[in-house]
Write a protein that holds these residues in place. Sequence first.
Motif, mmCIF file in Angstrom:
data_model
loop_
_atom_site.group_PDB
_atom_site.id
_atom_site.type_symbol
_atom_site.label_atom_id
_atom_site.label_comp_id
_atom_site.label_asym_id
_atom_site.label_seq_id
_atom_site.Cartn_x
_atom_site.Cartn_y
_atom_site.Cartn_z
ATOM 1 N N ARG A 197 40.301 43.088 48.379
ATOM 2 C CA ARG A 197 39.110 42.275 48.170
ATOM 3 C C ARG A 197 38.946 42.011 46.679
ATOM 4 N NH1 ARG A 197 34.282 40.962 50.814
ATOM 5 N NH2 ARG A 197 32.506 40.639 49.416
ATOM 6 N N ARG A 198 38.600 40.779 46.342
ATOM 7 C CA ARG A 198 38.338 40.429 44.952
ATOM 8 C C ARG A 198 36.853 40.679 44.675
ATOM 9 N NH1 ARG A 198 41.686 38.280 41.650
ATOM 10 N NH2 ARG A 198 43.072 37.675 43.351
ATOM 11 N N ILE A 199 36.552 41.731 43.892
ATOM 12 C CA ILE A 199 35.163 42.078 43.638
ATOM 13 C C ILE A 199 34.594 41.325 42.431
ATOM 14 C CG2 ILE A 199 35.354 44.339 44.731
ATOM 15 C CD1 ILE A 199 35.661 45.555 41.943
ATOM 16 N N ARG A 200 35.475 40.814 41.585
ATOM 17 C CA ARG A 200 35.115 39.938 40.477
ATOM 18 C C ARG A 200 36.221 38.899 40.352
ATOM 19 N NH1 ARG A 200 32.488 43.550 35.557
ATOM 20 N NH2 ARG A 200 30.756 44.426 36.778
ATOM 21 N N PRO A 201 35.966 37.792 39.642
ATOM 22 C CA PRO A 201 37.023 36.772 39.547
ATOM 23 C C PRO A 201 38.360 37.302 39.063
ATOM 24 C CG PRO A 201 34.949 35.892 38.735
ATOM 25 C CD PRO A 201 34.711 37.344 39.010
ATOM 26 N N ARG A 202 38.350 38.361 38.243
ATOM 27 C CA ARG A 202 39.603 38.872 37.679
ATOM 28 C C ARG A 202 39.944 40.282 38.148
ATOM 29 N NH1 ARG A 202 39.848 36.951 31.325
ATOM 30 N NH2 ARG A 202 39.825 34.699 31.709
ATOM 31 N N GLU A 204 40.763 42.763 41.502
ATOM 32 C CA GLU A 204 41.050 42.940 42.928
ATOM 33 C C GLU A 204 41.244 44.425 43.196
ATOM 34 O OE1 GLU A 204 44.400 41.314 46.054
ATOM 35 O OE2 GLU A 204 45.050 42.392 44.258
ATOM 36 N N VAL A 205 40.621 44.922 44.261
ATOM 37 C CA VAL A 205 40.839 46.304 44.691
ATOM 38 C C VAL A 205 41.555 46.271 46.037
ATOM 39 C CG1 VAL A 205 38.883 47.242 43.430
ATOM 40 C CG2 VAL A 205 38.556 46.419 45.762
ATOM 41 N N PHE A 206 42.323 47.326 46.327
ATOM 42 C CA PHE A 206 43.083 47.340 47.575
ATOM 43 C C PHE A 206 43.256 48.760 48.086
ATOM 44 C CE2 PHE A 206 46.248 47.917 44.271
ATOM 45 C CZ PHE A 206 47.067 48.908 44.791
ATOM 46 N N GLY A 207 43.535 48.847 49.376
ATOM 47 C CA GLY A 207 43.914 50.101 50.009
ATOM 48 C C GLY A 207 44.975 49.803 51.050
ATOM 49 N N GLY A 238 44.151 51.208 44.870
ATOM 50 C CA GLY A 238 44.294 50.823 43.478
ATOM 51 C C GLY A 238 43.527 49.571 43.148
ATOM 52 N N ALA A 239 43.809 49.054 41.958
ATOM 53 C CA ALA A 239 43.128 47.850 41.476
ATOM 54 C C ALA A 239 44.049 47.078 40.560
ATOM 55 C CB ALA A 239 41.847 48.231 40.736
ATOM 56 N N ASN A 240 43.907 45.754 40.590
ATOM 57 C CA ASN A 240 44.597 44.855 39.670
ATOM 58 C C ASN A 240 43.539 44.120 38.842
ATOM 59 O OD1 ASN A 240 47.278 45.345 40.735
ATOM 60 N ND2 ASN A 240 46.648 44.167 42.522
ATOM 61 N N TRP A 241 43.661 44.206 37.534
ATOM 62 C CA TRP A 241 42.672 43.621 36.626
ATOM 63 C C TRP A 241 43.376 42.648 35.686
ATOM 64 C CZ3 TRP A 241 40.368 46.567 31.872
ATOM 65 C CH2 TRP A 241 39.442 45.741 31.220
ATOM 66 N N VAL A 242 43.036 41.368 35.814
ATOM 67 C CA VAL A 242 43.553 40.344 34.899
ATOM 68 C C VAL A 242 42.639 40.349 33.676
ATOM 69 C CG1 VAL A 242 44.160 37.934 34.599
ATOM 70 C CG2 VAL A 242 44.438 39.013 36.842
ATOM 71 N N VAL A 243 43.036 41.077 32.637
ATOM 72 C CA VAL A 243 42.194 41.265 31.460
ATOM 73 C C VAL A 243 42.009 39.945 30.719
ATOM 74 C CG1 VAL A 243 41.888 42.614 29.349
ATOM 75 C CG2 VAL A 243 43.099 43.607 31.300
ATOM 76 N N THR A 244 43.117 39.240 30.509
ATOM 77 C CA THR A 244 43.114 37.892 29.938
ATOM 78 C C THR A 244 44.137 37.088 30.736
ATOM 79 O OG1 THR A 244 44.934 38.121 28.343
ATOM 80 C CG2 THR A 244 42.775 38.992 27.682
ATOM 81 N N PRO A 245 44.199 35.763 30.571
ATOM 82 C CA PRO A 245 45.221 34.996 31.293
ATOM 83 C C PRO A 245 46.646 35.461 31.028
ATOM 84 C CG PRO A 245 43.545 33.525 30.445
ATOM 85 C CD PRO A 245 43.241 34.883 29.871
ATOM 86 N N SER A 250 47.371 47.231 36.198
ATOM 87 C CA SER A 250 47.342 47.679 37.593
ATOM 88 C C SER A 250 47.249 49.194 37.627
ATOM 89 C CB SER A 250 48.599 47.216 38.339
ATOM 90 O OG SER A 250 48.688 45.809 38.360
ATOM 91 N N PHE A 251 46.393 49.711 38.516
ATOM 92 C CA PHE A 251 46.203 51.144 38.667
ATOM 93 C C PHE A 251 46.448 51.510 40.133
ATOM 94 C CE2 PHE A 251 43.364 49.401 35.492
ATOM 95 C CZ PHE A 251 43.595 50.197 34.380
ATOM 96 N N ALA A 252 47.029 52.679 40.376
ATOM 97 C CA ALA A 252 47.301 53.087 41.754
ATOM 98 C C ALA A 252 47.216 54.598 41.898
ATOM 99 C CB ALA A 252 48.677 52.601 42.194
ATOM 100 N N LEU A 253 46.671 55.019 43.028
ATOM 101 C CA LEU A 253 46.654 56.418 43.436
ATOM 102 C C LEU A 253 47.318 56.521 44.796
ATOM 103 C CD1 LEU A 253 42.956 57.383 42.564
ATOM 104 C CD2 LEU A 253 45.007 58.055 41.290
ATOM 105 N N GLY A 254 48.079 57.575 45.029
ATOM 106 C CA GLY A 254 48.798 57.673 46.298
ATOM 107 C C GLY A 254 48.834 59.085 46.848
ATOM 108 N N HIS A 255 48.943 59.160 48.175
ATOM 109 C CA HIS A 255 49.138 60.443 48.869
ATOM 110 C C HIS A 255 50.208 60.225 49.934
ATOM 111 C CE1 HIS A 255 48.443 64.192 50.988
ATOM 112 N NE2 HIS A 255 48.336 63.514 52.113
ATOM 113 N N ARG A 256 51.174 61.106 49.975
ATOM 114 C CA ARG A 256 52.239 61.038 50.978
ATOM 115 C C ARG A 256 52.296 62.347 51.754
ATOM 116 N NH1 ARG A 256 58.224 59.343 49.284
ATOM 117 N NH2 ARG A 256 57.191 57.301 49.439
#
Length: 369
Positions: A197-202, A204-207, A238-245, A250-256
């Motif tokens: 889901r895109r929570i702000r224009p730049r 995106e968070v995901f699972g 995690g999340a993807n953040w477009v700081v500037t154009p 990108s940040f990620a946390l994982g469990h296996r």
Amino acid sequence: TLERILILAPGRDRTRLLYAAVLFRLDALQDAERELRLVLKRSAPADVIEEAKAYLKLVEGRQRKTHFDARISFGYGYDDNRNSAADSDQNLFFGAPIVLNPDSRSQDDTNVSFSGGLGISREFGGAKPQKGFVNIGYYRGEQTRINALDLQAYSISGGFNLRFRGYEITPTLGFDHVLLSQSTYLRSIHKGLRVSRRIRPRVEVFGEIRQEEQRFVRTRLVPTAEDRTGGQWDYNAGANWVVTPRDRLSFALGHRRKYARAVAQAYRRESLGVEYTRLLGRGMFLVTGLSAQFDRYDRPDVTLSTLGRNDDAIIGQLMFGAPLNLLWKPLAGFTGTIGYERFQQTSNLLNYEYSNNRISAMVSYKWGI
């Protein structure tokens, strides 16, 4: 503003091209196509005509419901510890350290690789179309010296990309077949679900959740491979953040959770990572990443030690890429990359404490309609 300028000065071709590019990015495809065709009808400068043709091709591709893409890559790499040998040149055997013979110690090696893929997707729906897709892939890596690590992999996967109330939902299903030194080593069926889901224009968070049923096959070189047969569950967020154009973080946390026929091969993994991408202009880019993973095994392998195995690894990566037509125009569509990776693992068992430096170079070509 661009519309007002064009009303007053309709012959400004560069302004009209910029207007068409803005319309394309706003997904107003019919309006963008109209403006591009107006530019192409005029005696505009050659660079404007060339860029207008490129945008028109993108517009026509976006309007098409069915899409195909193909990609091939050729690579060359070097590892200074390809066989993942212990840094201490020793292994534990029933708790006692044994000095490794020269053939089992760290060995450097080079390799050549080839990979190819074909993707097919079909859009359906209204203003925000849903999409179904299928991807087929093949990989082959050949070692120069350590032929036991020659690798082949076939894969096929498919799924749907669905949009619902601001969420993007992607269920997938796939199959992988891996060969080690020309012998079948692993067959797996995997199922996955990704929600973003895109929570702000730049931002995106995901699972995502992925479940695999892995069936390892005994080979001459790995007679205990079947011990690893079992299910594997991966949970990531995690999340993807477009700081500037030009900049993205990108940040990620994982469990296996890995289950295995032999309990000593079952483990839990916690992981975290960050990746930074910088667009350098003219199609060039730089990617840097740092990640960590922490593995805890369910039971000790008593043939090595009565201690339970605990591994901690740090992986650092750096990659530079550029379109090769910067060097020679006929190479349009080809991309070259050069990368470096440092893998450092510590463990409470000598056998699994090792490091590796990898350098790789690759040339890729992508084609799509």
